[in-house]
Design a protein around this motif. Structure first.
Motif, short mmCIF file in Angstrom:
data_model
loop_
_atom_site.label_atom_id
_atom_site.label_comp_id
_atom_site.label_asym_id
_atom_site.label_seq_id
_atom_site.Cartn_x
_atom_site.Cartn_y
_atom_site.Cartn_z
N GLY A 164 0.79 -1.05 -0.05
CA GLY A 164 -0.02 -0.03 0.00
C GLY A 164 0.85 1.47 0.01
N ALA A 221 -0.05 7.25 3.31
CA ALA A 221 -0.93 8.42 3.19
C ALA A 221 -0.38 9.51 4.22
CB ALA A 221 -2.37 8.22 3.37
N LEU A 234 -0.50 5.83 8.26
CA LEU A 234 -1.73 5.50 7.71
C LEU A 234 -1.39 5.07 6.26
CD1 LEU A 234 -4.91 5.66 7.80
CD2 LEU A 234 -4.55 8.14 6.68
N VAL A 235 -1.81 3.82 6.02
CA VAL A 235 -1.49 3.09 4.72
C VAL A 235 -2.83 3.04 3.98
CG1 VAL A 235 -0.52 1.15 3.39
CG2 VAL A 235 0.19 2.00 5.62
N ARG A 236 -2.76 3.39 2.56
CA ARG A 236 -3.87 3.18 1.64
C ARG A 236 -3.82 2.04 0.69
NH1 ARG A 236 -5.21 9.11 1.68
NH2 ARG A 236 -6.69 9.39 3.09
N ASN A 272 -10.31 1.05 2.80
CA ASN A 272 -9.33 0.89 1.99
C ASN A 272 -8.01 1.45 2.73
OD1 ASN A 272 -9.68 3.56 1.39
ND2 ASN A 272 -9.21 3.35 -0.58
N SER A 273 -8.14 1.76 4.05
CA SER A 273 -6.91 2.24 4.64
C SER A 273 -7.08 1.99 6.21
CB SER A 273 -6.82 3.93 4.66
OG SER A 273 -7.94 4.62 5.14
N THR A 274 -5.84 2.02 6.91
CA THR A 274 -5.71 1.55 8.22
C THR A 274 -4.30 2.07 8.77
OG1 THR A 274 -6.07 -0.21 9.85
CG2 THR A 274 -4.74 -0.73 8.11
N SER A 275 -4.42 2.18 10.17
CA SER A 275 -3.01 2.55 10.78
C SER A 275 -2.16 1.48 11.08
CB SER A 275 -3.26 3.64 11.82
OG SER A 275 -3.87 4.85 11.25
#
Length: 61
Positions: free
Chosen positions: A22, A25, A36-38, A48-51
């Motif tokens: 990913g 972001a 934070l990654v998308r 579609n994103s999480t930390s």
């Protein structure tokens, strides 16, 4: 070094995106999960994103 725009691979085994790549972001400081990654694919609930912690990610060259 992980920074905004970097492509990373997830190393957290319990993550939906385990071993997927990913794009970073946002990178914060002084919190438990600062990165934070998308992702291109969505999880089962439409997210579609999480930390993640920095230790749970590795840079993709």
């Amino acid at each position: 070094m992980i920074k905004k725009g970097s492509v990373v691979k997830v190393l957290r085994p319990e993550s939906y995106w385990y071993q997927d790549c990913g794009t970073v972001a946002k990178v914060d400081t002084d919190i438990k999960y600062p990165v934070l990654v998308r992702f291109s694919k969505e999880a089962y609930n439409g997210v579609n994103s999480t930390s993640f912690m920095i230790e749970e990610l590795t840079l993709v060259e």
